[in-house]
Enzyme design. Structure first.
Site, mmCIF file in Angstrom:
data_model
loop_
_atom_site.group_PDB
_atom_site.id
_atom_site.type_symbol
_atom_site.label_atom_id
_atom_site.label_comp_id
_atom_site.label_asym_id
_atom_site.label_seq_id
_atom_site.Cartn_x
_atom_site.Cartn_y
_atom_site.Cartn_z
ATOM 1 C CE LYS A 10 -1.514 1.445 3.914
ATOM 2 N NZ LYS A 10 -0.879 2.789 3.987
ATOM 3 C CG ASP A 152 -3.235 1.276 6.957
ATOM 4 O OD1 ASP A 152 -3.976 2.270 6.846
ATOM 5 O OD2 ASP A 152 -2.004 1.358 7.131
#
Length: 312
Positions: A10, A152
């Site tokens: 990410k 996340d």
């Protein structure tokens, strides 16, 4: 039979810290995309009772009957709780018939690197639970568990371009993200997220989280690389100054990325220590990564497609 999925890295292309909330978290607004690099997660559908085993580097307690083998270049850096195992336990608690469990992890991403590695591993584990659960565990179950596991995990579960807000658990899809390339570089420094936020010293949030997100239209880049660069260039990663104070080596990495031909956006990802450079095409990124690796052989460097690596 084993099921496999990739826990994609990410990247925070922008990361605005809007203030410190009353619950101790920070209110964020961040454009996120995923790079074509990641860990490999394996699940075995049926686990029989047996001895507990944790391979090199994985320091978390393993539930009885679960065998987790960890390998790869960064296996030895893993320590503490393993979010993959927490995901499996949360799934069993929510849907007791759900029996698959993580059996293997190839740790290819650096640890404490601003790439959401642990969250991405947990998200891949949840996706595999859906795939291997024979209907007992659904995508809706995975979506409910994800934000509980970590800020996340929800965006990593989708692994597609998104705008995240709140502490990171609120995910809004981004449309028209262009096909482009990215180079990732990490000097081998670990940066704990908590330490970077502590060094930031953000002021208390002066508005309600709900008010900050009201009326914000969904992002649509229309497939335009220039639109993406214009949007990201007008914003920053608010954590970068604090991270660079804690790890001065990051200055050299960012400077090296800025010298690469074709680099259009150079920045720290998340709380670091991975930095990235965005290019108009994956071919440009690959060429740049090869040149950078020759100059900095001790850094972890890779190139990939930026955006949604789960689809062609």
């Amino acid at each position: 039979m084993r099921f496999r999925d990739i826990a994609w890295a990410k990247l925070n292309l922008t990361l605005e810290v809007l203030g410190r909330r009353g619950d101790g978290f920070h209110e964020l607004r961040s454009l996120v995309a995923f790079a074509g690099a990641g860990d490999t997660v394996e699940f075995t559908p049926h686990i029989s009772p047996g001895p507990r085993l944790v391979a090199q580097g994985a320091g978390a307690p393993v539930p009885p009957g679960v065998t987790l083998e960890v390998e790869g270049p960064f296996a030895g850096a893993l320590a503490g709780a393993n979010l993959m195992l927490e995901a499996a336990e949360a799934a069993r608690a929510r849907v007791p018939p759900c029996r698959p469990a993580p059996s293997g992890l190839v740790k290819a991403l650096p640890v404490a690197a601003g790439l959401g590695g642990g969250s991405a591993d947990a998200a891949a584990a949840l996706r595999l639970l859906v795939a291997a659960g024979e209907g007992a565990f659904s995508a809706e179950d995975a979506g409910a568990i994800a934000p509980v596991l970590g800020s996340d995990v929800a965006v990593c579960l989708r692994s597609s371009p998104a705008m995240i807000t709140g502490r990171g658990e609120k995910v809004a899809a981004v449309s028209g993200f262009p096909h482009c390339g990215v180079v990732l570089a990490n000097p081998g420094v670990e940066l704990a997220t908590s330490a970077v936020y502590g060094a930031l010293g953000a002021a208390p949030l002066d508005a309600s989280p709900e008010a900050l997100s009201e009326g914000a239209p969904p992002l649509d880049f229309g497939g335009s690389f220039e639109a993406l660069i214009a949007y990201a260039s007008a914003r920053v990663n608010d954590l970068e100054p604090a991270a660079r104070r804690l790890a001065p080596e990051l200055g050299a990495v960012i400077s090296a990325l800025e010298t690469l031909s074709g680099a259009r956006l150079v920045r720290l990802s998340g709380s670091g220590a991975t930095c990235f450079a965005v290019f108009a095409t994956p071919r440009e990124a690959l060429r740049a990564a090869i040149l950078l690796a020759e100059k900095a052989p001790d850094w972890w460097i890779t190139a990939g497609i930026l955006g949604n690596p789960r689809t062609p």
